[in-house]
Design a protein around this motif. Structure first.
Motif, PDB file in Angstrom:
ATOM      1  N   ASN A  21       0.823  -1.207   0.000  1.00 58.62           N
ATOM      2  CA  ASN A  21       0.000   0.000   0.000  1.00 58.62           C
ATOM      3  C   ASN A  21       0.860   1.261   0.000  1.00 58.62           C
ATOM      4  N   ASP A  22       1.975   1.217   0.720  1.00 56.48           N
ATOM      5  CA  ASP A  22       2.848   2.388   0.816  1.00 56.48           C
ATOM      6  C   ASP A  22       3.522   2.713  -0.511  1.00 56.48           C
ATOM      7  N   PHE A  23       3.843   1.679  -1.296  1.00 55.75           N
ATOM      8  CA  PHE A  23       4.616   1.878  -2.516  1.00 55.75           C
ATOM      9  C   PHE A  23       3.776   1.724  -3.786  1.00 55.75           C
ATOM     10  N   TYR A  24       2.477   1.687  -3.627  1.00 56.70           N
ATOM     11  CA  TYR A  24       1.608   1.461  -4.787  1.00 56.70           C
ATOM     12  C   TYR A  24       1.835   2.547  -5.843  1.00 56.70           C
ATOM     13  N   GLY A  25       1.978   2.126  -7.104  1.00 55.40           N
ATOM     14  CA  GLY A  25       2.131   3.068  -8.191  1.00 55.40           C
ATOM     15  C   GLY A  25       3.563   3.400  -8.552  1.00 55.40           C
ATOM     16  N   LEU A  26       4.536   2.964  -7.738  1.00 56.87           N
ATOM     17  CA  LEU A  26       5.941   3.230  -8.031  1.00 56.87           C
ATOM     18  C   LEU A  26       6.488   2.186  -9.004  1.00 56.87           C
ATOM     19  N   THR A  27       7.572   2.500  -9.657  1.00 56.65           N
ATOM     20  CA  THR A  27       8.210   1.547 -10.559  1.00 56.65           C
ATOM     21  C   THR A  27       8.882   0.455  -9.740  1.00 56.65           C
ATOM     22  N   PRO A  28       9.088  -0.737 -10.321  1.00 58.64           N
ATOM     23  CA  PRO A  28       9.779  -1.808  -9.583  1.00 58.64           C
ATOM     24  C   PRO A  28      11.141  -1.365  -9.042  1.00 58.64           C
ATOM     25  N   GLU A  29      11.885  -0.586  -9.831  1.00 58.04           N
ATOM     26  CA  GLU A  29      13.199  -0.134  -9.388  1.00 58.04           C
ATOM     27  C   GLU A  29      13.082   0.793  -8.176  1.00 58.04           C
ATOM     28  N   GLU A  30      12.092   1.694  -8.198  1.00 55.84           N
ATOM     29  CA  GLU A  30      11.913   2.609  -7.085  1.00 55.84           C
ATOM     30  C   GLU A  30      11.398   1.875  -5.853  1.00 55.84           C
ATOM     31  N   ILE A  31      10.541   0.875  -6.057  1.00 54.40           N
ATOM     32  CA  ILE A  31      10.053   0.075  -4.928  1.00 54.40           C
ATOM     33  C   ILE A  31      11.214  -0.614  -4.229  1.00 54.40           C
ATOM     34  N   LYS A  32      12.094  -1.245  -5.009  1.00 51.04           N
ATOM     35  CA  LYS A  32      13.253  -1.924  -4.418  1.00 51.04           C
ATOM     36  C   LYS A  32      14.140  -0.938  -3.678  1.00 51.04           C
ATOM     37  N   ARG A  33      14.365   0.228  -4.294  1.00 50.59           N
ATOM     38  CA  ARG A  33      15.244   1.218  -3.675  1.00 50.59           C
ATOM     39  C   ARG A  33      14.663   1.721  -2.358  1.00 50.59           C
ATOM     40  N   ARG A  34      13.394   2.064  -2.370  1.00 48.95           N
ATOM     41  CA  ARG A  34      12.776   2.611  -1.165  1.00 48.95           C
ATOM     42  C   ARG A  34      12.637   1.541  -0.078  1.00 48.95           C
ATOM     43  N   HIS A  35      12.290   0.329  -0.489  1.00 48.01           N
ATOM     44  CA  HIS A  35      12.161  -0.735   0.504  1.00 48.01           C
ATOM     45  C   HIS A  35      13.483  -0.971   1.223  1.00 48.01           C
ATOM     46  N   GLY A  36      14.559  -1.106   0.460  1.00 47.37           N
ATOM     47  CA  GLY A  36      15.862  -1.315   1.077  1.00 47.37           C
ATOM     48  C   GLY A  36      16.246  -0.178   1.996  1.00 47.37           C
ATOM     49  N   ALA A  37      15.948   1.052   1.569  1.00 47.41           N
ATOM     50  CA  ALA A  37      16.309   2.215   2.366  1.00 47.41           C
ATOM     51  C   ALA A  37      15.494   2.289   3.662  1.00 47.41           C
ATOM     52  N   VAL A  38      14.196   1.984   3.584  1.00 45.36           N
ATOM     53  CA  VAL A  38      13.348   2.036   4.787  1.00 45.36           C
ATOM     54  C   VAL A  38      13.768   0.966   5.795  1.00 45.36           C
ATOM     55  N   VAL A  39      14.011  -0.252   5.316  1.00 45.16           N
ATOM     56  CA  VAL A  39      14.427  -1.326   6.222  1.00 45.16           C
ATOM     57  C   VAL A  39      15.775  -1.000   6.839  1.00 45.16           C
ATOM     58  N   GLU A  40      16.686  -0.495   6.027  1.00 51.12           N
ATOM     59  CA  GLU A  40      17.996  -0.093   6.550  1.00 51.12           C
ATOM     60  C   GLU A  40      17.831   0.981   7.623  1.00 51.12           C
ATOM     61  N   GLY A  41      16.934   1.929   7.386  1.00 55.00           N
ATOM     62  CA  GLY A  41      16.683   2.978   8.376  1.00 55.00           C
ATOM     63  C   GLY A  41      16.037   2.428   9.638  1.00 55.00           C
ATOM     64  N   ALA A  42      15.127   1.446   9.486  1.00 52.17           N
ATOM     65  CA  ALA A  42      14.472   0.849  10.657  1.00 52.17           C
ATOM     66  C   ALA A  42      15.486   0.140  11.540  1.00 52.17           C
ATOM     67  N   ILE A  43      16.390  -0.611  10.932  1.00 55.12           N
ATOM     68  CA  ILE A  43      17.415  -1.301  11.710  1.00 55.12           C
ATOM     69  C   ILE A  43      18.313  -0.293  12.411  1.00 55.12           C
ATOM     70  N   ALA A  44      18.664   0.791  11.707  1.00 57.84           N
ATOM     71  CA  ALA A  44      19.486   1.835  12.319  1.00 57.84           C
ATOM     72  C   ALA A  44      18.751   2.485  13.491  1.00 57.84           C
ATOM     73  N   ALA A  45      17.438   2.698  13.346  1.00 52.71           N
ATOM     74  CA  ALA A  45      16.655   3.305  14.419  1.00 52.71           C
ATOM     75  C   ALA A  45      16.581   2.387  15.635  1.00 52.71           C
ATOM     76  N   ILE A  46      16.394   1.092  15.391  1.00 52.76           N
ATOM     77  CA  ILE A  46      16.398   0.130  16.502  1.00 52.76           C
ATOM     78  C   ILE A  46      17.755   0.130  17.186  1.00 52.76           C
ATOM     79  N   ASN A  47      18.815   0.208  16.394  1.00 54.35           N
ATOM     80  CA  ASN A  47      20.166   0.197  16.972  1.00 54.35           C
ATOM     81  C   ASN A  47      20.462   1.463  17.771  1.00 54.35           C
ATOM     82  N   SER A  48      19.788   2.560  17.428  1.00 53.83           N
ATOM     83  CA  SER A  48      19.977   3.768  18.226  1.00 53.83           C
ATOM     84  C   SER A  48      19.404   3.590  19.630  1.00 53.83           C
ATOM     85  N   VAL A  49      18.405   2.699  19.759  1.00 53.31           N
ATOM     86  CA  VAL A  49      17.850   2.369  21.078  1.00 53.31           C
ATOM     87  C   VAL A  49      18.772   1.406  21.816  1.00 53.31           C
ATOM     88  N   LEU A  50      19.292   0.405  21.098  1.00 60.14           N
ATOM     89  CA  LEU A  50      20.131  -0.618  21.724  1.00 60.14           C
ATOM     90  C   LEU A  50      21.536  -0.122  22.036  1.00 60.14           C
TER      91      LEU A  50
END
Length: 299
Positions: free
Chosen positions: A96-125
């Motif tokens: 739902n978040d990436f609906y309408g984006l190109t496959p390349e942009e979906i992959k790029r944004r997905h990787g970036a968001v997950v990478e950011g989520a892990i970094a955010a969790i690590n800022s807590v740990l």
């Protein structure tokens, strides 16, 4: 699960981490240069996740973070924290978040968001001297000073119950929509069975991380080769195993299933994932039978 691993994953039991996982808390993505978040999970949606992980729960007026807490405690107890994190980070949940984006942009944004989520969790740990790290689709909590290495598995016992259990866990991932994790388990199943078969001969498995090379070792050690003494149809069948092993290894190799930006991915449907898992289980069962026959005959 080792007690130390339980203690490590218990460090995730904070409201800040829960807020990251359920989409309440935004965080900075350096790759996208913007604030992002994981997909928002409503209370009913979180209850559905609990049910998928085998927890009998119904929606009530509980705070959303409490559902995540129940899920994490269940997964720690049942050695499924990696499955849980892989589910929250899986591409399918961003539809739902990436609906309408190109496959390349979906992959790029997905990787970036997950990478950011892990970094955010690590800022807590970080303040406790720990961090969350991802190896393939496996997540571990380690000291910030640790430099863990992935090694060739040393397996003491492989039997049909083990193969069945691994395949069933992979099928559960498919039901949860986590095809990455299912493919990783299919590859891991092949790798572990091949390493076990090689070690039964007192030989060191290849350390290249190439599942195809491990299978070549197995074929050489156990003389699994199509030759002129075999029926042509059997030869074709045996030769087909090479393509199965190579395809699964290429679909989900140790680099390709990382959640980093630019990771190579294969876009598949659920039936493709089921095919990969079932094929891996059949190859593993075949190798198991070959090893047992060789040992019965004293070879």
């Amino acid at each position: 699960m080792l007690k130390s691993e339980q203690v490590g994953f218990n460090l995730l039991k904070t409201k800040d981490v829960y807020a990251i996982l359920d989409g309440d808390k935004s965080f900075r993505s350096d790759a996208l240069d913007e604030d992002v978040s994981l997909p928002y999970q409503s209370g009913p949606m979180l209850v559905e996740v609990l049910n998928k992980f085998g927890i009998d729960a119904t929606y009530d007026s509980s705070s959303r973070w409490m559902y995540v807490n129940v899920l994490l405690e269940h997964c720690i107890e049942n050695n499924r924290v990696s499955d849980m994190l892989a589910y929250f980070f899986s591409l399918e949940r961003f539809q739902n978040d990436f609906y309408g984006l190109t496959p390349e942009e979906i992959k790029r944004r997905h990787g970036a968001v997950v990478e950011g989520a892990i970094a955010a969790i690590n800022s807590v740990l970080f303040f406790g001297g720990h961090e969350l790290r991802c190896f393939g689709n496996n997540y571990v909590i380690v000291s910030v000073d640790d430099v863990p290495e992935m090694s060739i598995p040393s397996i003491n016992t492989i039997d049909r119950s083990y193969i069945k259990d691994m395949a069933e866990r992979a099928q559960e991932d498919i039901e949860l929509g986590n095809f990455d994790s299912a493919l990783t388990k299919a590859r891991t199943l092949l790798e572990e069975v091949f390493c076990w078969a090689i070690e039964r001969k007192g030989v060191q498995p290849s350390s290249s991380g190439d599942v195809g090379k491990l299978f070549s070792q197995v074929k050489c050690l156990y003389n699994i080769h199509a030759d002129r003494t075999m029926d042509r149809r059997i030869c074709d069948l045996v030769n087909g195993l090479n393509k199965i092993v190579d395809s699964i290894g290429q679909m989900r190799n140790k680099q390709g299933d990382a959640h980093g930006v630019g990771a190579s991915r294969v876009n598949i449907e659920d039936y493709h994932a089921r095919l990969a898992v079932n094929a891996a289980a059949n190859v593993a069962d075949f190798v198991l039978s070959v090893v047992h026959r060789a040992e019965r005959n004293g070879h």
